[in-house]
Design an enzyme around this catalytic site. Structure first.
Site, PDB file in Angstrom:
ATOM      1  N   GLY A  10       0.818  -1.214   0.000  1.00 17.64           N
ATOM      2  CA  GLY A  10       0.000   0.000   0.000  1.00 17.64           C
ATOM      3  C   GLY A  10       0.849   1.261   0.000  1.00 17.64           C
ATOM      4  N   ASN A  11       2.002   1.175   0.637  1.00 16.91           N
ATOM      5  CA  ASN A  11       2.834   2.373   0.777  1.00 16.91           C
ATOM      6  C   ASN A  11       3.580   2.721  -0.504  1.00 16.91           C
ATOM      7  OD1 ASN A  11       2.352   2.713   3.693  1.00 16.91           O
ATOM      8  ND2 ASN A  11       3.299   0.701   3.730  1.00 16.91           N
ATOM      9  N   LYS A 128      -9.351  -8.893  10.373  1.00 11.71           N
ATOM     10  CA  LYS A 128      -8.760  -7.842   9.535  1.00 11.71           C
ATOM     11  C   LYS A 128      -9.579  -6.547   9.640  1.00 11.71           C
ATOM     12  CE  LYS A 128      -6.102  -6.419   6.154  1.00 11.71           C
ATOM     13  NZ  LYS A 128      -4.680  -6.179   6.383  1.00 11.71           N
ATOM     14  N   LYS A 218      -2.679  -9.786   0.871  1.00  7.93           N
ATOM     15  CA  LYS A 218      -2.059  -9.651  -0.453  1.00  7.93           C
ATOM     16  C   LYS A 218      -0.705 -10.347  -0.529  1.00  7.93           C
ATOM     17  CE  LYS A 218       1.378  -6.264  -0.535  1.00  7.93           C
ATOM     18  NZ  LYS A 218       1.673  -6.229   0.862  1.00  7.93           N
ATOM     19  N   LYS A 280       4.400 -11.372   5.189  1.00 12.63           N
ATOM     20  CA  LYS A 280       5.375 -11.341   4.089  1.00 12.63           C
ATOM     21  C   LYS A 280       6.335 -12.527   4.228  1.00 12.63           C
ATOM     22  CE  LYS A 280       5.283  -6.316   4.073  1.00 12.63           C
ATOM     23  NZ  LYS A 280       3.931  -6.300   3.514  1.00 12.63           N
TER      24      LYS A 280
HETATM   25  P1  ADP Z   1       2.562  -3.190   3.104  1.00 10.69           P
HETATM   26  O1  ADP Z   1       1.494  -2.198   2.821  1.00 10.69           O
HETATM   27  O2  ADP Z   1       3.730  -3.037   2.213  1.00 10.69           O
HETATM   28  O3  ADP Z   1       2.050  -4.611   3.210  1.00 10.69           O
HETATM   29  P2  ADP Z   1       2.888  -3.280   6.008  1.00 10.69           P
HETATM   30  O4  ADP Z   1       2.679  -2.072   6.838  1.00 10.69           O
HETATM   31  O5  ADP Z   1       1.839  -4.347   6.052  1.00 10.69           O
HETATM   32  O6  ADP Z   1       3.141  -2.754   4.531  1.00 10.69           O
HETATM   33  O7  ADP Z   1       4.278  -3.957   6.371  1.00 10.69           O
HETATM   34  C1  ADP Z   1       5.486  -3.208   6.448  1.00 10.69           C
HETATM   35  C2  ADP Z   1       5.764  -2.774   7.880  1.00 10.69           C
HETATM   36  O8  ADP Z   1       6.124  -3.896   8.670  1.00 10.69           O
HETATM   37  C3  ADP Z   1       6.928  -1.856   8.064  1.00 10.69           C
HETATM   38  O9  ADP Z   1       6.578  -0.509   7.815  1.00 10.69           O
HETATM   39  C4  ADP Z   1       7.300  -2.094   9.535  1.00 10.69           C
HETATM   40  O10 ADP Z   1       6.752  -1.066  10.340  1.00 10.69           O
HETATM   41  C5  ADP Z   1       6.615  -3.395   9.904  1.00 10.69           C
HETATM   42  N1  ADP Z   1       7.446  -4.406  10.551  1.00 10.69           N
HETATM   43  C6  ADP Z   1       7.015  -5.217  11.552  1.00 10.69           C
HETATM   44  N2  ADP Z   1       7.952  -6.053  11.948  1.00 10.69           N
HETATM   45  C7  ADP Z   1       9.053  -5.805  11.164  1.00 10.69           C
HETATM   46  C8  ADP Z   1      10.358  -6.367  11.097  1.00 10.69           C
HETATM   47  N3  ADP Z   1      10.736  -7.366  11.901  1.00 10.69           N
HETATM   48  N4  ADP Z   1      11.229  -5.876  10.183  1.00 10.69           N
HETATM   49  C9  ADP Z   1      10.853  -4.870   9.359  1.00 10.69           C
HETATM   50  N5  ADP Z   1       9.627  -4.279   9.390  1.00 10.69           N
HETATM   51  C10 ADP Z   1       8.719  -4.742  10.275  1.00 10.69           C
HETATM   52 MG    MG Z   2       0.575  -5.263   4.658  1.00  5.80          MG
END
Ligand code: ADP
Ligand code: MG
Length: 316
Positions: A10-11, A128, A218, A280
């Site tokens: 999303g970012n 969710k 996703k 992820k």
């Molecule tokens: P996206 O929209 O890309 O799915 P998310 O917000 O769901 O983004 O996931 C990315 C976020 O995961 C990062 O901005 C970070 O704050 C968070 N995060 C949580 N745990 C970790 C970790 N161990 N290492 C890196 N980022 C992490």
């Molecule tokens: Mg996400």
């Protein structure tokens, strides 16, 4: 197939703190597209997937505000609408970027349905959060009137609707995209697929699928796409340069090249937060377990270097 599935978070699509205008979305995508066009120079297939959290939130709100005049649409339809909206954006910006970079490839969006199981336990425990925040009394009405599950998050502004997040089991349009990519000039196409995890559907009879009120993760859906296309690489692009251990705490360490067992160990130790980095890593481990060769977590600026093995978290 030689090639890569790139999952845009999303970012990568929308900058936090903006006004949420279409012009901003275009500007943000233009930046991402420049990098994707660079990646598209490499031989092998390139497939794009994306999230849709903020975009679905906007459509839910538009539905709410317009409900007095126009009947609301269910969540699965809104998911399909976001695939159209974001797919259009990727097609426009990436096509222009490819042209500027002199890369002879074309972008094509495929409205994608993702099958989930009707008896997935997730349907009994929605997890969710979607849409806006509600007051206590609004929450009570929505719970009674519409049977919603809501959760209170006072720090962020009140009650929020929770929907189930069942596991993706099949990408229904996958065979068509596989056929396209496998054809003689297949790698000329860059399909945009499974946006927002795909529209969640349940199979009722052969060829008969029904949309359900759910949101598919996703990252897990992107892993499914990469497995169904049998690409070598799954690259998850987010707003951090990779996965870290002790993330945000003292002794934080960004992971570079790691093997599968090590990543699985960190995951079991709870290093990756549920709902953000957790899915992820889970998506990547599943991809590698089922025949994938390479899994990458990175951000847009680092993507080309990460694919060359010089940045991001890389797992074989
Ligand atoms: P996206 O929209 O890309 O799915 P998310 O917000 O769901 O983004 O996931 C990315 C976020 O995961 C990062 O901005 C970070 O704050 C968070 N995060 C949580 N745990 C970790 C970790 N161990 N290492 C890196 N980022 C992490
Ligand atoms: Mg996400």
């Amino acid at each position: 197939m030689a090639g890569t599935v790139v999952a845009l978070g999303g970012n990568a699509l929308q900058r936090a703190g903006g006004e949420g205008t279409w012009a901003e979305a275009c500007a943000q995508m233009r930046r991402a597209a420049r990098t994707l066009a660079e990646v598209a120079r490499a031989p092998g297939v390139l497939v794009v997937t994306h999230g849709n959290g903020p975009q679905v939130g906007v459509l839910l709100r538009q539905n709410e505000l317009g409900a007095g005049e126009v009947p609301s649409r269910p969540l699965d339809v809104l998911g399909a609408e976001t695939q159209g909206q974001i797919g259009y954006l990727v097609q426009s910006e990436l096509t222009a970027a490819l042209r500027r970079a002199g890369v002879a490839r074309s972008v094509l969006t495929v409205i994608s349905r993702t099958e989930v199981r009707g008896d997935d336990p997730a349907f009994r425990t929605p997890t969710k959060p979607v849409g806006r925040f509600y007051t206590e009394s609004e929450a009570r009405l929505l719970r009674k009137g519409r049977g919603w599950t809501l959760v209170n998050d006072p720090a962020r502004g009140g009650w929020r609707r929770l929907v189930p997040s069942p596991r993706p089991v099949r990408w229904i349009e996958g065979h068509a995209v596989r056929e396209l990519l496998g054809s003689k000039l297949g790698s000329r196409w860059i399909p945009v697929v499974a946006g927002g995890g795909g529209v969640p559907v349940v199979r009722r009879a052969p060829g008969v699928y029904e949309g359900v009120e759910a949101v598919i993760d996703k990252d897990l859906a992107s892993s499914l796409v990469a497995r169904e296309l049998r690409t070598e690489t799954l690259a998850i692009v987010t707003d951090v340069p990779g996965a870290a251990v002790r993330f945000g705490r003292s002794g934080e360490r960004w992971l570079g090249e790691v093997d599968r067992a090590e990543l699985a160990r960190w995951s079991r130790d709870g290093e990756f937060a549920a709902g953000s980095m957790g899915p992820k890593v889970e998506a990547g481990l599943e991809f590698l377990r089922r025949g994938g060769r390479r899994f990458v977590i990175t951000d847009i600026p680092s993507l080309p270097r990460a694919l060359r093995g010089e940045a991001g978290t890389r797992v074989r």
